[in-house]
Motif scaffolding. Structure first.
Motif, PDB file in Angstrom:
ATOM      1  N   GLY A 145      18.000 117.592  65.322  1.00 20.85           N
ATOM      2  CA  GLY A 145      17.032 117.769  66.504  1.00 20.85           C
ATOM      3  C   GLY A 145      17.794 118.668  67.469  1.00 20.85           C
ATOM      4  N   GLY A 146      18.757 119.249  67.095  1.00 22.90           N
ATOM      5  CA  GLY A 146      19.757 119.768  68.314  1.00 22.90           C
ATOM      6  C   GLY A 146      19.115 120.660  68.484  1.00 22.90           C
ATOM      7  N   LYS A 147      19.537 122.046  69.758  1.00 20.93           N
ATOM      8  CA  LYS A 147      19.191 123.316  70.305  1.00 20.93           C
ATOM      9  C   LYS A 147      18.797 124.779  69.358  1.00 20.93           C
ATOM     10  CE  LYS A 147      19.844 122.353  74.977  1.00 20.93           C
ATOM     11  NZ  LYS A 147      21.327 123.103  76.534  1.00 20.93           N
ATOM     12  N   PRO A 148      18.023 124.983  68.810  1.00 23.93           N
ATOM     13  CA  PRO A 148      17.880 126.108  68.257  1.00 23.93           C
ATOM     14  C   PRO A 148      19.859 126.699  68.243  1.00 23.93           C
ATOM     15  CG  PRO A 148      16.362 126.216  69.980  1.00 23.93           C
ATOM     16  CD  PRO A 148      17.078 125.586  70.273  1.00 23.93           C
ATOM     17  N   GLY A 149      20.016 126.625  66.674  1.00 24.79           N
ATOM     18  CA  GLY A 149      21.462 126.572  65.834  1.00 24.79           C
ATOM     19  C   GLY A 149      22.292 126.497  65.585  1.00 24.79           C
ATOM     20  N   THR A 150      22.350 125.039  66.407  1.00 26.70           N
ATOM     21  CA  THR A 150      22.969 123.877  66.293  1.00 26.70           C
ATOM     22  C   THR A 150      23.181 123.408  64.840  1.00 26.70           C
ATOM     23  OG1 THR A 150      21.392 122.298  66.689  1.00 26.70           O
ATOM     24  CG2 THR A 150      23.238 123.073  68.284  1.00 26.70           C
ATOM     25  N   ALA A 182      11.609 119.839  67.638  1.00 26.65           N
ATOM     26  CA  ALA A 182      13.028 119.711  68.954  1.00 26.65           C
ATOM     27  C   ALA A 182      13.684 120.990  68.561  1.00 26.65           C
ATOM     28  CB  ALA A 182      13.403 118.632  69.148  1.00 26.65           C
ATOM     29  N   SER A 183      14.019 121.099  67.352  1.00 29.62           N
ATOM     30  CA  SER A 183      15.354 122.417  67.180  1.00 29.62           C
ATOM     31  C   SER A 183      14.467 124.218  67.525  1.00 29.62           C
ATOM     32  CB  SER A 183      15.991 122.148  65.799  1.00 29.62           C
ATOM     33  OG  SER A 183      15.053 122.099  64.490  1.00 29.62           O
ATOM     34  N   ILE A 210       9.059 112.319  54.697  1.00 30.41           N
ATOM     35  CA  ILE A 210       8.629 113.322  55.800  1.00 30.41           C
ATOM     36  C   ILE A 210       8.888 112.282  56.184  1.00 30.41           C
ATOM     37  CG2 ILE A 210       7.299 114.127  57.679  1.00 30.41           C
ATOM     38  CD1 ILE A 210       6.202 115.919  54.830  1.00 30.41           C
ATOM     39  N   HIS A 211      10.036 112.601  58.127  1.00 29.49           N
ATOM     40  CA  HIS A 211      10.091 110.922  59.123  1.00 29.49           C
ATOM     41  C   HIS A 211       8.550 111.673  59.463  1.00 29.49           C
ATOM     42  CE1 HIS A 211      13.897 109.310  58.182  1.00 29.49           C
ATOM     43  NE2 HIS A 211      13.033 109.350  57.706  1.00 29.49           N
ATOM     44  N   PHE A 212       7.404 111.100  60.873  1.00 34.36           N
ATOM     45  CA  PHE A 212       6.270 111.562  60.710  1.00 34.36           C
ATOM     46  C   PHE A 212       6.215 111.586  62.050  1.00 34.36           C
ATOM     47  CE2 PHE A 212       1.317 112.187  60.884  1.00 34.36           C
ATOM     48  CZ  PHE A 212       1.727 113.198  60.452  1.00 34.36           C
ATOM     49  N   ASN A 213       7.032 111.913  63.156  1.00 35.57           N
ATOM     50  CA  ASN A 213       6.795 111.730  64.406  1.00 35.57           C
ATOM     51  C   ASN A 213       6.497 112.643  65.409  1.00 35.57           C
ATOM     52  OD1 ASN A 213       8.522 109.466  63.812  1.00 35.57           O
ATOM     53  ND2 ASN A 213      10.238 110.301  63.360  1.00 35.57           N
ATOM     54  N   ASN A 214       6.363 113.124  66.712  1.00 35.00           N
ATOM     55  CA  ASN A 214       6.003 114.371  67.105  1.00 35.00           C
ATOM     56  C   ASN A 214       6.624 113.701  68.756  1.00 35.00           C
ATOM     57  OD1 ASN A 214       3.887 115.277  69.040  1.00 35.00           O
ATOM     58  ND2 ASN A 214       2.545 114.091  68.690  1.00 35.00           N
ATOM     59  N   SER A 215       6.674 114.739  69.554  1.00 32.98           N
ATOM     60  CA  SER A 215       7.987 114.345  70.651  1.00 32.98           C
ATOM     61  C   SER A 215       7.320 114.107  72.022  1.00 32.98           C
ATOM     62  CB  SER A 215       8.352 116.116  69.662  1.00 32.98           C
ATOM     63  OG  SER A 215       9.541 116.301  70.422  1.00 32.98           O
ATOM     64  N   LYS A 216       8.412 113.839  72.340  1.00 34.97           N
ATOM     65  CA  LYS A 216       8.418 113.380  74.283  1.00 34.97           C
ATOM     66  C   LYS A 216       8.969 114.673  74.622  1.00 34.97           C
ATOM     67  CE  LYS A 216       8.583 107.998  74.022  1.00 34.97           C
ATOM     68  NZ  LYS A 216       9.175 107.283  74.749  1.00 34.97           N
ATOM     69  N   TYR A 217       9.532 115.459  74.409  1.00 33.38           N
ATOM     70  CA  TYR A 217       9.620 117.114  74.827  1.00 33.38           C
ATOM     71  C   TYR A 217       8.938 118.454  74.427  1.00 33.38           C
ATOM     72  CZ  TYR A 217      13.135 114.187  78.269  1.00 33.38           C
ATOM     73  OH  TYR A 217      13.366 113.374  78.732  1.00 33.38           O
ATOM     74  N   ASN A 218       9.078 118.909  74.900  1.00 33.95           N
ATOM     75  CA  ASN A 218       8.730 120.276  74.272  1.00 33.95           C
ATOM     76  C   ASN A 218       9.657 121.010  72.977  1.00 33.95           C
ATOM     77  OD1 ASN A 218       6.682 122.213  73.770  1.00 33.95           O
ATOM     78  ND2 ASN A 218       6.773 123.145  75.874  1.00 33.95           N
ATOM     79  N   THR A 219       8.985 121.840  72.407  1.00 35.06           N
ATOM     80  CA  THR A 219      10.169 122.675  71.146  1.00 35.06           C
ATOM     81  C   THR A 219      10.959 123.434  71.869  1.00 35.06           C
ATOM     82  OG1 THR A 219       9.694 123.724  69.182  1.00 35.06           O
ATOM     83  CG2 THR A 219       8.609 124.630  71.333  1.00 35.06           C
ATOM     84  N   GLY A 220      11.865 123.056  71.316  1.00 28.77           N
ATOM     85  CA  GLY A 220      13.074 124.395  71.717  1.00 28.77           C
ATOM     86  C   GLY A 220      14.467 123.604  72.324  1.00 28.77           C
ATOM     87  N   LEU A 221      13.734 122.182  73.054  1.00 31.35           N
ATOM     88  CA  LEU A 221      15.103 121.723  73.823  1.00 31.35           C
ATOM     89  C   LEU A 221      15.568 121.335  73.472  1.00 31.35           C
ATOM     90  CD1 LEU A 221      12.378 120.909  76.545  1.00 31.35           C
ATOM     91  CD2 LEU A 221      13.737 122.377  76.505  1.00 31.35           C
ATOM     92  N   GLY A 222      15.702 120.959  71.741  1.00 28.08           N
ATOM     93  CA  GLY A 222      16.810 119.726  71.182  1.00 28.08           C
ATOM     94  C   GLY A 222      16.701 118.696  71.545  1.00 28.08           C
TER      95      GLY A 222
END
Length: 283
Positions: A145-150, A182-183, A210-222
């Motif tokens: 779930g790192g930043k894009p490109g990691t 996240a990524s 599948i690990h079925f989880n929502n995200s507390k932060y917006n997409t792309g923030l890692g």
């Protein structure tokens, strides 16, 4: 659809399976031993066999998850030896419990000067482990779930690492929806493109959980912070709809790793069943 959650082995492996059954789950995940240690566990074979039998009789699918210190890119020989011994032990336990595999987090960057060093090390470690392993349970590589490109955030990396290993047939995949969000792999609106790419790469043929989880932060923030599926995260129900209703995923277990303090897993599993049309189960 097989919905379930992570459960404790405090009452043993059979106890974990029974706990999942009381939640009307069709799947569950567990740590095969202390989640904070790489120590090798002399596990109770009878308990594991009873777990396997219970799951078979009650149509339960199980998957194990490696302890937190497990790393496929260990930085020294001592850690490498510990990781390999521990992971073989995890596979032995998972196999005895009848689990489909052991989820392992993708490796991390070990050298900024040589971007490929981490991948080479990861493949070497996987090869050494799988030369010793001949059971049915697989190693299941999980996207990060790192930043894009990691490292570990693309389907291409996951597939290529598997392809380059000596025993790819012993490796599968775990897709974490929060990590993907996240990524930026899945931004909530591009599932069709993710599906098309995964099909072209033959990723979905080897996806096992599948690990079925929502995200507390917006997409792309890692930022890897799990949220409950409904009304507690940035991924909407309609966006989850596209994923859940994908034909390629109809036999894949969906495992919740959401905050049970906010919504108990039993309640959330019931919500999933109601939302996606599953009947209440009776054991």
């Amino acid at each position: 659809m097989k919905f379930g959650c992570h459960v404790s082995i405090r009452e043993g492996y059979l106890g974990a399976a029974r706990q999942a059954a009381t939640m009307n789950a069709l799947a569950f995940q567990y740590f095969p031993k202390n989640p904070r240690s790489l120590s090798v566990k002399a596990f109770n074979q009878d308990d594991a066999a009873l777990c396997k039998d219970f799951c078979k009789k009650n149509n339960l699918t199980s998957v194990a998850h490696t302890p937190y210190p497990t790393s496929l890119t260990p930085r020294d020989n001592r850690k490498r030896k510990e990781v390999m011994q521990s992971l073989v032990n995890d596979l032995e336990i998972a196999n005895a419990c009848g689990s489909i595999g052991v989820v392992v987090h993708f490796g991390k960057i070990i050298s900024l000067d040589d971007p490929l060093a981490s991948y080479r090390l990861m493949i070497d470690v996987l090869n050494e482990i799988l030369r010793k392993w001949h059971g049915d349970s697989k190693i299941l590589l999980e996207n990060t779930g790192g930043k894009p490109g990691t490292m570990g955030t693309t389907l291409e990396e996951l597939v290529q690492v598997r392809n380059l290993c000596e025993h790819p047939e012993q490796i599968g995949f775990c897709l974490d929806t929060c990590h993907a969000f996240a990524s930026g792999l899945w931004d909530g609106d591009n599932w069709e493109a993710v599906l098309e790419k995964g099909q072209a790469l033959n990723y979905f043929s080897h996806l096992k959980v599948i690990h079925f989880n929502n995200s507390k932060y917006n997409t792309g923030l890692g930022k890897d912070r799990h949220a409950n599926i409904f009304d507690h995260g940035y991924i909407t129900e309609s966006q989850f709809d596209q994923l859940v209703q994908t034909p390629e995923l109809k036999d894949i277990p969906f495992i919740l790793e959401t905050p049970k303090e906010e919504i108990p897993h039993q309640v959330e599993i019931r919500q999933l069943q109601e939302r996606w049309g599953l009947p209440t189960l009776t054991y």
